[in-house]
Motif scaffolding. Structure first.
Motif, PDB file in Angstrom:
ATOM      1  N   TYR A 153       0.823  -1.205   0.000  1.00 18.46           N
ATOM      2  CA  TYR A 153       0.000   0.000   0.000  1.00 18.46           C
ATOM      3  C   TYR A 153       0.864   1.264   0.000  1.00 18.46           C
ATOM      4  CZ  TYR A 153      -3.672  -3.207   1.623  1.00 18.46           C
ATOM      5  OH  TYR A 153      -4.549  -4.249   1.743  1.00 18.46           O
ATOM      6  N   VAL A 168      -3.666   0.510  -3.283  1.00 20.23           N
ATOM      7  CA  VAL A 168      -2.955  -0.736  -3.554  1.00 20.23           C
ATOM      8  C   VAL A 168      -1.872  -0.450  -4.590  1.00 20.23           C
ATOM      9  CG1 VAL A 168      -3.148  -3.092  -4.418  1.00 20.23           C
ATOM     10  CG2 VAL A 168      -4.992  -2.120  -3.021  1.00 20.23           C
ATOM     11  N   VAL A 197      -9.259   1.697   1.990  1.00 17.37           N
ATOM     12  CA  VAL A 197      -8.609   1.321   0.727  1.00 17.37           C
ATOM     13  C   VAL A 197      -9.490   1.828  -0.403  1.00 17.37           C
ATOM     14  CG1 VAL A 197      -7.699  -0.562  -0.668  1.00 17.37           C
ATOM     15  CG2 VAL A 197      -7.600  -0.692   1.830  1.00 17.37           C
TER      16      VAL A 197
END
Length: 737
Positions: A37, A46, A75
């Protein structure tokens, strides 16, 4: 000075080498699990391990959030080239927190077979899936507006594509060189713009089928570029998806094809098939499953019409020791409803003389084995069980329930096929509609010689389909269609479809006139609560009686009703005497203008009558004639018509059961004389009963006369229809035949 300069040159050289050597120059801020990450504020992207490393292999599941050094990050993106060149990547699960998929993100992932881009993604970068030569299906979510240039170019095995409803632009060569593309589902109501004709490959225009909403087909056909496609199909979105099997047991090398079923039946959608463990079993685009090696996997089918509907089947693969001669069997599906108890029959088919068996019952969340007094409700079939068989049931630590049937003297089960036991399962209230797998696993049998057989697992799917109260026909509405459906059920006309619990408006586990009143109230916006008291046959609030009149050819039975409460509907069964048949039935003066009387022949001389009002008008008055029934034919002497199963309903669904009764149907044309002579008509004949021999004069309807001698007892003489005159021992009778 020279020394310092030399050191500076060495340092610069080392940095340059580090930039080009794999694994030296890091491209991520931190690693969590098997994913790398970058951090920006409170969000994580990502990324890849390094500039030159292929970071990911196998199946990758991207989480919705990740914690690093005690801080949680959402995320939200897949960075540029994050998975570029990851040839060992076989699948990726993208969560609905991702809003951006960067340029070249999955480029050249040759083993990636399918991808679903969730509705959260707004940006799909250029070359994002370029040269994914193993990719077969892709779903682009509803938030993507532009599919960027070269996004899927050279995806040579791609067959199925779904474009979300917001897609309005396909840039240059988006799907160019995708030679295998055969199904394109476009959910956008207006045809998306294209970058000239080569957003698709020229071969696609001839062979691919374009699925669009029916109201949009003409717009697509009229579009300069979309109109080049030859095949358009109206898209009906699926509302449900099930597979014909919930669990399959196979030996290595065996195959089975899973058959999908859509709701509604005319829904059109391609399916994406996946296996959670390809080492156990693989599945192709047609649903053909091939067992590879021992273990368990989940085969999942996903509808590629933008609905995201899924159905799955658990596949267990065994070694060749599993046999199929002695097995348990279950129905493929069982219909049930939320909050209800359903019965699941389990049969055994055995070639050997089986004396004992065991299995583990695996239930999905929300489904439980019913219990009473702390004991599981499992009903065994005495026809198959030997006298020495015992049933033992225990809950295991893993949540499954083990069932064991044994005989201490190794006595064999009776027969070789048939139901062995029945499970009672409770479906928790509030359980969502859908298919739920109930499986019997770890099935082991032993014969009378203690030889052990490992049988395949077996399963059924509980189809939970809960309808709203009153929606008897399951169309999602409560209207006159449900009124008719319930009426036809009461009349035993087997309406299809029919949903019992929805029709059971008053919730008393029966469907009768009370529910007919209840569905009418729902239609009229009245939500009365049903009475808590059960139907009482000794309730004197409603009493019925009857009387009969006859002219020799027809009998009229009048049924009177006395009631102390206002009633709106009634049902009853009548049993017609032998030799007679129903001609007609009608409501007499007590029915309102909105009341109707329906009748249906139940067979064996029984007729059901249903009197109801589609607006729940009250039957008039409190006493008097309710129904008149006309019967054809001549009844036998002293015959009766019985009336039973009488149920009446008030406007608030309160039910009353009246007592059964009989109506005399004696032949009113019988002429009895003081000399004990009886003359009457029956079944088209003249009958003369006399205590001694006597002469009988018969005058037919046409005036012809004949004289016969009647013997002591009963004498029968055929006669023509009409009025016949009979003289016996100075007595005269006029009969209508």
């Amino acid at each position: 000075m020279k020394t310092k300069s030399f050191l500076r040159k060495i340092t610069a050289t080392m940095v340059t080498v580090a930039a080009i050597l794999p694994g030296v120059m890091l491209a991520y801020d931190f690693k969590e699990g098997n994913i790398y990450y970058d951090i920006s504020g409170s969000e994580a992207t990502v990324t890849r391990q390094s500039e030159s490393a292929a970071s990911y292999t196998g199946d990758v599941v991207i989480p919705t959030s990740v914690v690093h050094d005690g801080v949680e990050y959402a995320v939200t993106a897949i960075g540029n080239s994050a998975f570029y060149g990851c040839h060992g990547l076989t699948s990726v699960e993208i969560p609905n927190t991702i809003v951006r998929i960067g340029d070249h993100a999955f480029r050249s992932c040759g083993q990636l077979q399918s991808v679903i881009i969730p509705n959260s993604v707004t940006y799909l970068g250029r070359c994002s899936f370029h040269s994914c030569t193993g990719l077969k299906s892709v779903v682009i979510g509803d938030a993507v507006q532009v599919v960027d240039e070269y996004a899927f170019q050279y995806c040579s095995r791609l067959t199925d594509v779904v474009l979300g409803q917001s897609v309005n632009m396909l840039k240059i060569k988006t799907f160019y060189d995708c030679y295998s593309l055969t199904n394109i589902t476009c959910l956008a109501p207006e045809p998306p713009a294209m970058y000239a004709w080569y957003s698709f490959d020229e071969t696609n225009y001839n062979v691919a089928t374009v699925h669009v909403q029916g109201s949009s087909i003409e717009a697509y056909k009229a579009d300069e570029l979309w109109g080049q496609f030859r095949n358009f199909v109206s898209l009906t979105k699926a509302t449900g998806l099930t597979l014909d099997k919930a669990l399959v047991s196979l030996n290595a090398g065996e195959q089975v094809r899973l058959q999908p079923t859509f709701e509604p039946a005319d829904a059109s959608s391609a399916l994406q098939w996946t296996s959670s463990n390809a080492n156990v079993a693989q599945v192709d685009n047609s649903g053909l499953v091939t067992a590879m090696g021992a273990g368990e996997t989940v085969i999942k089918a996903t509808a590629l019409d933008g609905t995201g509907l899924t159905a799955q089947c658990v596949v267990r693969v065994y070694s060749s020791s599993v046999q199929g001669d002695n097995v348990l069997t279950m129905p493929a599906t069982i219909d049930t409803e939320s909050g209800k108890t359903c019965r699941v029959p389990v049969a055994m088919r055995n070639v050997a003389g089986i004396s004992a068996m065991q299995c583990d019952i695996v239930l999905p969340e929300g489904i439980e084995l019913a219990q009473a007094d702390g004991n599981y409700l499992i009903e065994t079939n005495d026809d198959r069980m030997a006298t020495s068989h015992n049933l033992i049931v225990r809950k295991l630590a893993n949540g499954a329930v083990r069932l064991l049937i044994t005989s201490p003297v190794a006595e064999a089960f009776n027969g070789n096929e048939g139901e062995l036991f029945v499970l009672s399962l409770n479906v928790a209230p509030g359980t969502s509609n859908g298919a739920y797998a109930v499986a019997l696993v770890n099935v082991v049998m032993a014969d009378v010689n203690a030889l052990t057989y490992h049988a395949p697992d077996v399963s059924t799917q509980l189809i939970v389909d809960t309808k709203m109260k009153g929606d008897a026909n399951g169309d999602g509405m409560v209207n006159v269609g449900d009124y008719v459906t319930i009426a036809n059920y009461i009349l035993e006309l087997n309406p299809q479809p029919f949903f019992f619990s929805a029709a059971d408006v008053d919730g008393n586990e029966e469907v009768n006139v009370g529910d007919l009143v209840g569905v009418t109230n729902i239609m009229m916006g009245i939500e009365d609560e049903p009475a808590d008291d059960p139907v009482n046959p000794d309730d004197d609030a409603v009493m019925l009686s009857g009387s009969t009149s006859s002219d020799g050819l027809q009998s009229t039975v009048t049924i009177d009703m006395s009631n102390t409460v206002p009633l709106t509907a009634m049902q009853m069964d009548v049993t017609i005497p032998d030799g007679m048949m129903l001609n007609s039935a009608r409501l007499s003066g007590r029915g309102s203008s909105s009341h109707a009387l329906k009748t249906v022949d139940l067979g064996n001389g029984r007729v059901r009558l249903l009197a109801s009002s589609s607006i729940n008008d009250v039957l008039g008055g409190t006493d008097g004639s309710l129904v008149e029934i006309v019967l054809d034919g001549t009844p036998a002497i002293h015959s009766t018509m019985s009336v039973d199963n009488i149920v009446a309903a008030e406007q608030d669904m309160t039910l009353h059961a009246a007592k059964a009764f009989k109506v005399g149907s004696d032949n009113s044309s019988v002429k009895e004389f003081g000399s004990a002579v009886r003359i009457y008509a029956q079944d088209g004949n003249v009958v003369v009963e006399t205590p001694a021999d006597a002469q009988v004069e018969l005058i037919a309807p046409n005036g012809m006369t004949r004289v016969v001698t009647a013997k002591s007892g009963l004498n029968t003489y055929p006669a023509e229809r009409g009025i016949c005159i009979v003289r016996v021992a100075g007595q005269v009778a006029k009969l209508r035949l």
